[in-house]
Write an enzyme that holds these catalytic residues in place. Structure first.
Site, mmCIF file in Angstrom:
data_model
loop_
_atom_site.group_PDB
_atom_site.id
_atom_site.type_symbol
_atom_site.label_atom_id
_atom_site.label_comp_id
_atom_site.label_asym_id
_atom_site.label_seq_id
_atom_site.Cartn_x
_atom_site.Cartn_y
_atom_site.Cartn_z
ATOM 1 N N SER A 45 32.401 -25.285 23.452
ATOM 2 C CA SER A 45 31.618 -24.068 23.699
ATOM 3 C C SER A 45 31.322 -23.921 25.183
ATOM 4 C CB SER A 45 30.309 -24.099 22.903
ATOM 5 O OG SER A 45 29.605 -25.295 23.144
ATOM 6 N N GLU A 114 38.472 -29.990 15.053
ATOM 7 C CA GLU A 114 38.313 -28.911 14.073
ATOM 8 C C GLU A 114 39.481 -28.900 13.095
ATOM 9 O OE1 GLU A 114 37.601 -25.103 15.844
ATOM 10 O OE2 GLU A 114 36.027 -25.866 17.162
ATOM 11 N N GLU A 181 29.978 -25.690 9.911
ATOM 12 C CA GLU A 181 29.472 -24.523 10.643
ATOM 13 C C GLU A 181 29.560 -23.271 9.777
ATOM 14 O OE1 GLU A 181 30.972 -24.084 14.608
ATOM 15 O OE2 GLU A 181 30.093 -22.085 14.861
HETATM 16 O O1 KIV Z 1 31.636 -26.504 20.790
HETATM 17 C C1 KIV Z 1 30.521 -26.588 20.277
HETATM 18 O O2 KIV Z 1 29.483 -26.470 20.929
HETATM 19 C C2 KIV Z 1 30.444 -26.842 18.849
HETATM 20 C C3 KIV Z 1 29.120 -26.629 18.193
HETATM 21 C C4 KIV Z 1 28.858 -25.186 18.070
HETATM 22 C C5 KIV Z 1 29.036 -27.305 16.901
HETATM 23 O O3 KIV Z 1 31.413 -27.174 18.240
#
Ligand code: KIV
Length: 258
Positions: A45, A114, A181
Site C-alpha cells: 500500500s 496475495e 480483507e
Molecule cells: O499493503 C497493505 O497495506 C495491506 C494491508 C491493507 C492489509 O496489504
C-alpha cells in the site's frame, strides 16, 4: 522482546486480540512500536500512501527491500511483516523464495503474499525453506484489474465457500497467518474459529484474532478516499498543515528565528 510468531500463536491460543498497523519508514515504525502495536506491516500500500499511485501494482522489490530495511530499524518489539509485491512471486516458488529471502535479509520476520489456492505450492515451498508466510485472501488488491476494482469479496455462498477452502488449504500448506480483507464478518469468524494459526482482519469484522489498518487512514493522513471500514483516530493532515502554516507565518513575520 520481539513479538515473534510464537507470541502471536500463543495470543491466539489465549484468546488475546492483537493489533497490526502498516508503516513505511523509520520514524513511524518507532512511533508504532512505542505505542505498543503487536505487528508492523510494510505493505505494498506504500504505492498508494507514499507514492500517490491509484493502486499497488507499480511497487517494486527494490522499494519493498528499502522500506523493509528502514522500518525494521525502528521496530524493536513489534513483529515485522513485509509484502511480496505484484510480479515478485507469481511466476513460481523459486521466484517467490528468491524475493522472500531478500525481504528476510532486509529485516522482515514474515512475508505476506496475495492469493488463494493458486499459491498453495508456493506457500509449501517457502515454508519448507525457512520462510514464514502470511497468506492474504478475500479482497487481494494486486488483483484489482481482474476484480474490476477494490470490491468486497465472498458475497455469494459459492464465493464464500471458495475463500473458506482457500484458508484451509493455505494453513495446510504451512501459512503461519492468514490475512482476510473485505469479506463478511460471519465468514471471517468461521475461518478464525477453524484455523489454528492467527487470522488478521481488515474490513472483515471483529471475529478475527487481530486487526490491521493502514497507518495513513488511522492517523488521518490519507488525503484521498479512505475505505469505509477504516477509522481515523486523529486528523493528522490538519494538525500537520496547521503546524506548517504557523511555521511559515512565523518566518514571514520574523517571529522565527528569535
Ligand atoms: O499493503 C497493505 O497495506 C495491506 C494491508 C491493507 C492489509 O496489504
Amino acid at each position: 522482546m520481539s513479538k515473534n510468531l510464537a507470541a502471536w500463536e500463543k495470543a491466539k491460543r489465549d484468546g488475546k486480540k492483537m493489533a497490526f498497523i502498516t508503516a513505511y519508514d523509520y520514524p513511524f515504525a518507532r512511533i508504532a512500536d512505542a505505542a505498543g502495536l503487536d505487528g508492523i506491516l510494510i505493505g505494498d500500500s506504500l504505492g498508494m500512501m507514499v507514492a500517490g499511485d491509484a493502486d499497488t501494482l507499480k511497487v517494486s522489490m527494490e522499494q519493498m527491500v528499502y522500506h523493509t530495511r528502514i522500518v525494521a530499524r525502528g521496530a524493536a518489539r513489534a513483529l515485522v511483516m513485509a509484502d511480496l509485491p505484484f510480479g515478485s512471486f507469481e511466476a513460481g516458488p523459486e521466484q517467490a523464495f528468491k524475493n522472500s529471502a531478500r525481504l528476510l535479509k532486509a529485516g522482515a520476520e514474515i512475508v505476506k503474499l496475495e492469493g488463494g489456492e493458486a499459491m498453495v505450492e508456493t506457500v509449501k515451498f517457502l515454508s519448507a525453506r525457512a520462510v514464514p508466510v502470511c497468506a492474504h485472501i478475500g479482497l487481494t488488491p494486486q488483483h484489482v484489474r481482474q476484480l474490476g476494482g477494490f470490491k468486497r469479496q465472498g458475497k455469494t455462498q459459492e464465493a464464500a465457500a471458495r475463500i473458506f477452502d482457500d484458508a484451509i488449504a493455505l494453513e495446510a500448506a504451512g501459512a503461519r497467518m492468514v490475512l482476510m480483507e473485505a469479506i463478511p464478518t460471519e465468514l471471517a469468524t468461521e475461518i478464525t474459529d477453524r484455523l489454528t494459526v492467527p487470522t488478521i482482519g481488515i474490513g472483515a469484522g471483529p471475529g478475527c484474532d487481530a486487526q490491521i489498518l493502514v497507518l495513513h487512514d488511522v492517523l488521518g493522513l490519507n488525503m484521498d478516499r479512505a475505505p469505509a471500514f477504516a477509522r481515523a483516530y486523529v486528523n493528522g493532515a490538519k494538525l500537520m498543515q496547521d503546524a506548517l502554516t504557523q511555521y511559515a507565518e512565523e518566518v514571514r513575520s520574523a517571529k522565527y528565528p528569535e
